[in-house]
Design a protein around this motif. Structure first.
Motif, PDB file in Angstrom:
ATOM      1  N   UNK A   1       0.835  -1.198   0.000  1.00  0.00           N
ATOM      2  CA  UNK A   1       0.000   0.000   0.000  1.00  0.00           C
ATOM      3  C   UNK A   1       0.874   1.255   0.000  1.00  0.00           C
ATOM      4  N   UNK A   2       1.918   1.267   0.852  1.00  0.00           N
ATOM      5  CA  UNK A   2       2.833   2.403   0.928  1.00  0.00           C
ATOM      6  C   UNK A   2       3.574   2.595  -0.394  1.00  0.00           C
ATOM      7  N   UNK A   3       4.037   1.521  -1.005  1.00  0.00           N
ATOM      8  CA  UNK A   3       4.774   1.628  -2.263  1.00  0.00           C
ATOM      9  C   UNK A   3       3.904   2.159  -3.399  1.00  0.00           C
ATOM     10  N   UNK A   4       2.649   1.764  -3.415  1.00  0.00           N
ATOM     11  CA  UNK A   4       1.732   2.297  -4.434  1.00  0.00           C
ATOM     12  C   UNK A   4       1.605   3.810  -4.271  1.00  0.00           C
ATOM     13  N   UNK A   5       1.442   4.267  -3.024  1.00  0.00           N
ATOM     14  CA  UNK A   5       1.357   5.706  -2.785  1.00  0.00           C
ATOM     15  C   UNK A   5       2.656   6.412  -3.131  1.00  0.00           C
ATOM     16  N   UNK A   6       3.792   5.746  -2.944  1.00  0.00           N
ATOM     17  CA  UNK A   6       5.070   6.362  -3.296  1.00  0.00           C
ATOM     18  C   UNK A   6       5.173   6.593  -4.799  1.00  0.00           C
ATOM     19  N   UNK A   7       4.731   5.623  -5.584  1.00  0.00           N
ATOM     20  CA  UNK A   7       4.754   5.783  -7.036  1.00  0.00           C
ATOM     21  C   UNK A   7       3.831   6.918  -7.462  1.00  0.00           C
ATOM     22  N   UNK A   8       2.633   6.959  -6.894  1.00  0.00           N
ATOM     23  CA  UNK A   8       1.686   8.034  -7.211  1.00  0.00           C
ATOM     24  C   UNK A   8       2.264   9.389  -6.796  1.00  0.00           C
ATOM     25  N   UNK A   9       2.852   9.472  -5.599  1.00  0.00           N
ATOM     26  CA  UNK A   9       3.442  10.730  -5.146  1.00  0.00           C
ATOM     27  C   UNK A   9       4.635  11.131  -5.992  1.00  0.00           C
ATOM     28  N   UNK A  10       5.431  10.177  -6.430  1.00  0.00           N
ATOM     29  CA  UNK A  10       6.582  10.494  -7.281  1.00  0.00           C
ATOM     30  C   UNK A  10       6.111  11.178  -8.561  1.00  0.00           C
ATOM     31  N   UNK A  11       5.008  10.685  -9.114  1.00  0.00           N
ATOM     32  CA  UNK A  11       4.465  11.257 -10.351  1.00  0.00           C
ATOM     33  C   UNK A  11       3.754  12.583 -10.078  1.00  0.00           C
ATOM     34  N   UNK A  12       2.899  12.601  -9.063  1.00  0.00           N
ATOM     35  CA  UNK A  12       2.059  13.780  -8.799  1.00  0.00           C
ATOM     36  C   UNK A  12       2.809  14.927  -8.118  1.00  0.00           C
ATOM     37  N   UNK A  13       3.832  14.614  -7.333  1.00  0.00           N
ATOM     38  CA  UNK A  13       4.541  15.651  -6.564  1.00  0.00           C
ATOM     39  C   UNK A  13       5.864  16.047  -7.218  1.00  0.00           C
ATOM     40  N   UNK A  14       6.024  15.725  -8.477  1.00  0.00           N
ATOM     41  CA  UNK A  14       7.202  16.138  -9.253  1.00  0.00           C
ATOM     42  C   UNK A  14       8.517  15.571  -8.734  1.00  0.00           C
ATOM     43  N   UNK A  15       8.562  14.281  -8.535  1.00  0.00           N
ATOM     44  CA  UNK A  15       9.827  13.619  -8.265  1.00  0.00           C
ATOM     45  C   UNK A  15      10.070  13.216  -6.832  1.00  0.00           C
TER      46      UNK A  15
ATOM     47  N   UNK B   1      11.827  14.530  -4.265  1.00  0.00           N
ATOM     48  CA  UNK B   1      11.673  15.487  -3.157  1.00  0.00           C
ATOM     49  C   UNK B   1      10.195  15.631  -2.784  1.00  0.00           C
ATOM     50  N   UNK B   2       9.338  15.735  -3.763  1.00  0.00           N
ATOM     51  CA  UNK B   2       7.902  15.817  -3.486  1.00  0.00           C
ATOM     52  C   UNK B   2       7.375  14.543  -2.863  1.00  0.00           C
ATOM     53  N   UNK B   3       7.924  13.410  -3.291  1.00  0.00           N
ATOM     54  CA  UNK B   3       7.490  12.120  -2.755  1.00  0.00           C
ATOM     55  C   UNK B   3       7.818  12.007  -1.270  1.00  0.00           C
ATOM     56  N   UNK B   4       9.065  12.313  -0.899  1.00  0.00           N
ATOM     57  CA  UNK B   4       9.422  12.146   0.512  1.00  0.00           C
ATOM     58  C   UNK B   4       8.809  13.230   1.391  1.00  0.00           C
ATOM     59  N   UNK B   5       8.373  14.318   0.795  1.00  0.00           N
ATOM     60  CA  UNK B   5       7.734  15.363   1.599  1.00  0.00           C
ATOM     61  C   UNK B   5       6.394  14.888   2.163  1.00  0.00           C
ATOM     62  N   UNK B   6       5.852  13.800   1.626  1.00  0.00           N
ATOM     63  CA  UNK B   6       4.577  13.260   2.092  1.00  0.00           C
ATOM     64  C   UNK B   6       4.734  12.231   3.208  1.00  0.00           C
ATOM     65  N   UNK B   7       5.962  11.799   3.489  1.00  0.00           N
ATOM     66  CA  UNK B   7       6.185  10.737   4.459  1.00  0.00           C
ATOM     67  C   UNK B   7       5.670  11.066   5.845  1.00  0.00           C
ATOM     68  N   UNK B   8       5.886  12.285   6.313  1.00  0.00           N
ATOM     69  CA  UNK B   8       5.424  12.645   7.652  1.00  0.00           C
ATOM     70  C   UNK B   8       3.904  12.582   7.732  1.00  0.00           C
ATOM     71  N   UNK B   9       3.235  13.050   6.684  1.00  0.00           N
ATOM     72  CA  UNK B   9       1.774  12.975   6.640  1.00  0.00           C
ATOM     73  C   UNK B   9       1.312  11.524   6.723  1.00  0.00           C
ATOM     74  N   UNK B  10       1.963  10.629   5.986  1.00  0.00           N
ATOM     75  CA  UNK B  10       1.604   9.205   6.046  1.00  0.00           C
ATOM     76  C   UNK B  10       1.830   8.645   7.439  1.00  0.00           C
ATOM     77  N   UNK B  11       2.907   9.064   8.078  1.00  0.00           N
ATOM     78  CA  UNK B  11       3.208   8.585   9.419  1.00  0.00           C
ATOM     79  C   UNK B  11       2.116   9.022  10.395  1.00  0.00           C
ATOM     80  N   UNK B  12       1.736  10.290  10.321  1.00  0.00           N
ATOM     81  CA  UNK B  12       0.691  10.805  11.215  1.00  0.00           C
ATOM     82  C   UNK B  12      -0.638  10.098  10.943  1.00  0.00           C
ATOM     83  N   UNK B  13      -0.976   9.912   9.663  1.00  0.00           N
ATOM     84  CA  UNK B  13      -2.235   9.238   9.332  1.00  0.00           C
ATOM     85  C   UNK B  13      -2.228   7.784   9.814  1.00  0.00           C
TER      86      UNK B  13
END
Length: 133
Positions: free
Chosen positions: A78-92, A94-106
């Protein structure tokens, strides 16, 4: 078997370490502050868990969540699927890892909500049993 608490602590340390290396201290603090509503929700849910733990400390509890657990493998997929989506949607990257804290909190919110629901069901069961006496 992995202890969920240790897993959350380890991932928090890894996320913050990665953020500090990639973004620096100021940007890391800014990114965490941007999640204030989720952190507020986490605080409120934590208070509910503490309330029920205090109220039910003298009772034997039933684990209503024993059949509601995800395997580590399905969580990672599940996490890896979101990483691929974030890599595409968040422009690479840096955008992908910027979402990690949000995933952790959720993830922590989801875990605490499951605990709160379990405590609430136990509370209702004990309360109804005591009213019928």
């Amino acid at each position: 078997m992995l202890n969920t608490r240790n897993l959350f602590v380890a991932t928090f340390i890894a996320i913050i370490s990665t953020y500090l290396m990639v973004f620096g201290e100021n940007k890391t603090i800014e990114m965490i502050k941007e999640q204030y509503l989720f952190l507020l929700a986490l605080l409120i849910i934590s208070l509910a868990v503490i309330f029920f733990k205090f109220k039910l400390k003298d009772y034997e509890l039933i684990n209503f969540n024993k059949n509601n657990s995800f395997s580590l493998q399905s969580t990672l997929v599940f996490f890896l699927i979101f990483q691929v989506v974030d890599y595409i949607m968040e422009d690479g990257f840096i955008g992908m890892i910027s979402q990690w804290f949000l995933y952790w909190v959720m993830g922590l919110i989801a875990l605490l909500l499951m605990e709160t629901i379990n405590y609430y069901k136990n509370y209702q069961l004990i309360y109804n049993k005591n009213q019928n006496i």
